[in-house]
Each structure stands twice: as C-alpha cells, then as structure tokens.
Design a protein around this motif. Sequence first.
Motif: not given
Length: 135
Positions: A22, A25-26, A97, A108, A110
């Motif tokens: 995560l 990705i962020d 998230e 969201t 992912w």
Amino acid sequence: MTQTLHITIGTRPNRTGLEETLASIDDGEEVDPNPSRLSIESLATFGRIFRPTNLELLEAIVEYEPASIRELARIVDRHPPEVTENVHELADYGLIELEDEGRAKRPTVWYDEFEFSGDVPLHGLDTDSDAPVAP
C-alpha cells in the motif's frame, strides 16, 4: 498488471507485505510482483467480512470511485453510520484504504481481484458468530 490480494483462512491475521504494498502504491512506486496476502483468523470472521453488504460496498467503490463515505452510502442507498462501520471494518483488514480528502475520508481499493485459497476443516470451526458464511 493485475493486482491480486490472496486471502486464506488461518489461525491469526497475517497481513504480510500488505502495508508495504500500500505504501509503495501511494508513493507511485512499482510494486513487488509477489502478491499480497491476507490471512483471516476464522471462518466466522471470513463470513462477516465478505458478507453481501460488504461485497456491495467494495463493488461500488471500484465502480463509482466515491469521494467520501457519505457519497458511498448514497450510492448503495444505506444509512451513513452503517456504511461507516462497514467501511472501517474493511479498512481494518486492509481490503480498502481511507484517504483524507479534507474533512471527508475517500474509500479506495488498490487491487483488481481476490484469490481465495486454503483448506477449511469441518471440525473445530469457529461457529460462535451469527454472521452468514460465504462459500
């Protein structure tokens, strides 16, 4: 590249690699091609998390990309406090998230798909929950 969350039923939660994935990705980084895994501690918990109302929320988040939990509640035609409770449960397990959007929280997803695996013995099941159990 399709992002898959591999889910098993185990003895304790195991979110190996989920937080790192995560965060990557962020940050806009490439994610490890090895899939993220989530181990759910019991069959009763699995049934509660993947009950139809939660699956409906996941589908609505992916399809409509709501800007807030309140907007998600409008989309699924449910009361915001109920949706908020379900959304926080999904977030606690890493299935969604919640991104800060001013005063609102934007849900969201992912990943693109789930993959369920593992054996479920018919003895010693945690059946203390009244939650329906997903097949």
